[in-house]
Scaffold this active site. Structure first.
Site, PDB file in Angstrom:
ATOM      1  N   HIS A  17       0.850  -1.205   0.000  1.00 17.00           N
ATOM      2  CA  HIS A  17       0.000   0.000   0.000  1.00 17.00           C
ATOM      3  C   HIS A  17       0.886   1.257   0.000  1.00 17.00           C
ATOM      4  O   HIS A  17       0.617   2.216  -0.719  1.00 17.00           O
ATOM      5  CB  HIS A  17      -0.873   0.064   1.263  1.00 17.00           C
ATOM      6  CG  HIS A  17      -1.856  -1.049   1.411  1.00 17.00           C
ATOM      7  ND1 HIS A  17      -1.965  -1.798   2.551  1.00 17.00           N
ATOM      8  CD2 HIS A  17      -2.810  -1.530   0.567  1.00 17.00           C
ATOM      9  CE1 HIS A  17      -2.933  -2.692   2.416  1.00 17.00           C
ATOM     10  NE2 HIS A  17      -3.458  -2.553   1.219  1.00 17.00           N
ATOM     11  N   SER A 130      -2.293  -7.777   2.726  1.00 18.32           N
ATOM     12  CA  SER A 130      -2.706  -7.729   4.133  1.00 18.32           C
ATOM     13  C   SER A 130      -3.060  -9.126   4.636  1.00 18.32           C
ATOM     14  O   SER A 130      -2.789  -9.462   5.790  1.00 18.32           O
ATOM     15  CB  SER A 130      -3.918  -6.813   4.302  1.00 18.32           C
ATOM     16  OG  SER A 130      -3.583  -5.486   4.015  1.00 18.32           O
TER      17      SER A 130
HETATM   18  P1  ADP Z   1      -9.404  -4.430  -0.620  1.00 19.65           P
HETATM   19  O1  ADP Z   1     -10.111  -5.283   0.383  1.00 19.65           O
HETATM   20  O2  ADP Z   1     -10.221  -3.286  -1.146  1.00 19.65           O
HETATM   21  O3  ADP Z   1      -8.697  -5.189  -1.714  1.00 19.65           O
HETATM   22  P2  ADP Z   1      -6.754  -3.956   0.447  1.00 19.65           P
HETATM   23  O4  ADP Z   1      -6.399  -3.173   1.668  1.00 19.65           O
HETATM   24  O5  ADP Z   1      -6.405  -5.391   0.422  1.00 19.65           O
HETATM   25  O6  ADP Z   1      -8.297  -3.707   0.263  1.00 19.65           O
HETATM   26  O7  ADP Z   1      -6.093  -3.273  -0.850  1.00 19.65           O
HETATM   27  C1  ADP Z   1      -6.298  -1.929  -1.183  1.00 19.65           C
HETATM   28  C2  ADP Z   1      -5.613  -1.606  -2.509  1.00 19.65           C
HETATM   29  O8  ADP Z   1      -4.198  -1.762  -2.373  1.00 19.65           O
HETATM   30  C3  ADP Z   1      -6.005  -2.520  -3.668  1.00 19.65           C
HETATM   31  O9  ADP Z   1      -6.093  -1.765  -4.853  1.00 19.65           O
HETATM   32  C4  ADP Z   1      -4.854  -3.480  -3.779  1.00 19.65           C
HETATM   33  O10 ADP Z   1      -4.708  -3.975  -5.102  1.00 19.65           O
HETATM   34  C5  ADP Z   1      -3.708  -2.558  -3.417  1.00 19.65           C
HETATM   35  N1  ADP Z   1      -2.551  -3.335  -2.966  1.00 19.65           N
HETATM   36  C6  ADP Z   1      -2.455  -4.117  -1.873  1.00 19.65           C
HETATM   37  N2  ADP Z   1      -1.233  -4.706  -1.788  1.00 19.65           N
HETATM   38  C7  ADP Z   1      -0.536  -4.253  -2.865  1.00 19.65           C
HETATM   39  C8  ADP Z   1       0.802  -4.503  -3.368  1.00 19.65           C
HETATM   40  N3  ADP Z   1       1.614  -5.336  -2.757  1.00 19.65           N
HETATM   41  N4  ADP Z   1       1.162  -3.865  -4.515  1.00 19.65           N
HETATM   42  C9  ADP Z   1       0.284  -3.043  -5.147  1.00 19.65           C
HETATM   43  N5  ADP Z   1      -0.970  -2.786  -4.740  1.00 19.65           N
HETATM   44  C10 ADP Z   1      -1.376  -3.381  -3.617  1.00 19.65           C
END
Ligand code: ADP
Length: 155
Positions: A17, A130
């Site tokens: 993130h 996460s």
């Molecule tokens: P959600 O439940 O909406 O997927 P997350 O907190 O898991 O919520 O993810 C929020 C955003 O961050 C999403 O667009 C996800 O693709 C992006 N994201 C999470 N981890 C990574 C990563 N390692 N690299 C790039 N983007 C990421």
């Protein structure tokens, strides 16, 4: 003013993130990291903890703020007068899922179309999620190397 909402669960915030926000910060006047709260979902970290992790991590980023919302992301964007959604892409599964949501969001926003802007994950960060961090925490593993400093709390 070009503002983007970066919606997600952030349970917890990871270096994946962080990478997306750090790279998007110069591209927008303002980024609102918006924690989508679903009352039916069980989270490892409370909303307050997740907000705190984000606040501390981005304290030195003057154009990054944190907020939370319930309901549809596009309704939240409308309430803030925001036309851009920021999302990260890690792999083909993310792409398929995100494509459907982005196209739906464009269809549902009749006037003032909301566009989703995607940043590709940085090399070396694509495996971070996460859910993997939560799994490592629940088994007592070394999760600290996958999260920003503010999340390296005693759990
Ligand atoms: P959600 O439940 O909406 O997927 P997350 O907190 O898991 O919520 O993810 C929020 C955003 O961050 C999403 O667009 C996800 O693709 C992006 N994201 C999470 N981890 C990574 C990563 N390692 N690299 C790039 N983007 C990421």
């Amino acid at each position: 003013m070009r503002t983007a909402v970066f919606p997600g669960s952030f349970d917890p915030l990871t270096l994946g993130h962080f990478d997306i926000v750090e790279r998007a910060a110069p591209l927008f006047d303002r980024i609102i990291i918006a924690i989508g709260q679903n009352s039916k979902k069980n989270y490892m970290f409370s909303l307050e903890q997740r907000m705190e992790f984000i606040k501390k991590t981005f304290a030195d980023f003057p154009n990054v703020t944190v907020d939370h919302f319930e309901g549809l992301t596009i309704d939240y964007c409308r309430s803030k007068n925001v036309n851009f959604i920021l999302r990260g892409l890690r792999n083909p599964a993310d792409f398929e899922f995100e494509k459907a949501i982005a196209q739906t969001n464009r269809t549902l926003t009749h006037e003032n179309k909301i566009e989703t802007i995607f940043l590709l994950t940085s090399a070396g960060k694509s495996f971070i999620s996460s859910s993997i961090v939560r799994e490592i925490i629940s088994f007592g593993g070394e999760y600290e190397i996958l999260v920003p400093e503010a999340v390296r709390v005693k759990i």
